[in-house]
Design a protein around this motif. Sequence first.
Motif, PDB file in Angstrom:
ATOM      1  N   THR A  91      37.112  15.765 -87.381  1.00 42.00           N
ATOM      2  CA  THR A  91      37.118  17.075 -86.727  1.00 42.00           C
ATOM      3  C   THR A  91      35.914  17.250 -85.815  1.00 42.00           C
ATOM      4  O   THR A  91      36.021  17.836 -84.736  1.00 42.00           O
TER       5      THR A  91
ATOM      6  N   TYR B  45      35.255  15.657 -98.595  1.00 38.47           N
ATOM      7  CA  TYR B  45      36.090  14.885 -97.686  1.00 38.47           C
ATOM      8  C   TYR B  45      35.369  14.655 -96.360  1.00 38.47           C
ATOM      9  O   TYR B  45      35.765  15.219 -95.331  1.00 38.47           O
TER      10      TYR B  45
ATOM     11  N   VAL C 279      37.511  13.693 -93.282  1.00 40.66           N
ATOM     12  CA  VAL C 279      38.226  14.775 -92.614  1.00 40.66           C
ATOM     13  C   VAL C 279      37.277  15.534 -91.692  1.00 40.66           C
ATOM     14  O   VAL C 279      37.604  15.840 -90.545  1.00 40.66           O
TER      15      VAL C 279
ATOM     16  N   VAL D 111      43.552   8.815 -91.123  1.00 40.63           N
ATOM     17  CA  VAL D 111      43.115  10.042 -91.788  1.00 40.63           C
ATOM     18  C   VAL D 111      44.051  11.181 -91.416  1.00 40.63           C
ATOM     19  O   VAL D 111      44.139  11.577 -90.251  1.00 40.63           O
ATOM     20  N   LEU D 112      44.763  11.693 -92.424  1.00 40.76           N
ATOM     21  CA  LEU D 112      45.672  12.826 -92.239  1.00 40.76           C
ATOM     22  C   LEU D 112      46.677  12.597 -91.110  1.00 40.76           C
ATOM     23  O   LEU D 112      47.146  13.545 -90.483  1.00 40.76           O
TER      24      LEU D 112
END
Length: 249
Positions: free
Chosen positions: A41, A34, A37, A115-116
């Motif tokens: 971060t 991923y 992700v 994303v998320l």
Amino acid sequence: MQATRRRSRTIWTRALAGLVALLIAGTLGVVVAYPSVAATTCPGCYGLTELHPGVYTEQGLSDEQRAHVTRVVETARRRVSDFYGGQAGSPALLICLTEDCYQRIGGGKERGIAVLNRAVMLSPRGLDPVIASHELSHVELHERLGGGSDIPQWFDEGLAVAVSNDPRYLAPESAPDRCLTEPSEPLPVTLEDWLRAAGQDPATYAKSACQVSRWLDQNGDRAGLRTLIHRLNNGEPFTTMVKIPRQPR
């Protein structure tokens, strides 16, 4: 006794080493499986630099390119804020001006993606206020719902089209009815079903936008949306509040 203590230390040392190995393996697994992700971060780990607070782009951009990114972000944020009556979320934006950059951070053929529900990635093909505000709308809606309310995917996507005022899928705001494509069957409820349907029929966006725009017209527009969010957060089911709007006569 000393032998017992040494064995105990050895066991704890091996356990700690195993735990560290698992954490490293897990982190590497996320990075490999991923990358999007991982990139949201740690944007700097993927070669991105902070242009403005929360806005990350490739290094070495020209003054013109940086100005363009700034205009797009400001316009998109303003559209979302105007529609929702402010911004509850503050997602990071990862913006690529080259396809190599977008692929490196885990992007695909899409123009942009949320994303998320905590960050937005934009490709070179999605660096415009329409795409940016569409993706920011997803993040804002889910931020306001707190992740606890279940809404159908067609409403989420149709609302994002309305927020972004996407001319591909909606007629101008001055039109009596903004629908460009009339829905002829139930629209996708789950994300999985949405991806399948939209992949086969791009007009799925227009059909969803049609239903959402009519619902907004019949329920107080933006104030009605805020009321809906409030009631959803109070535990009322979506299906009892949102009925499929009828075609205007």
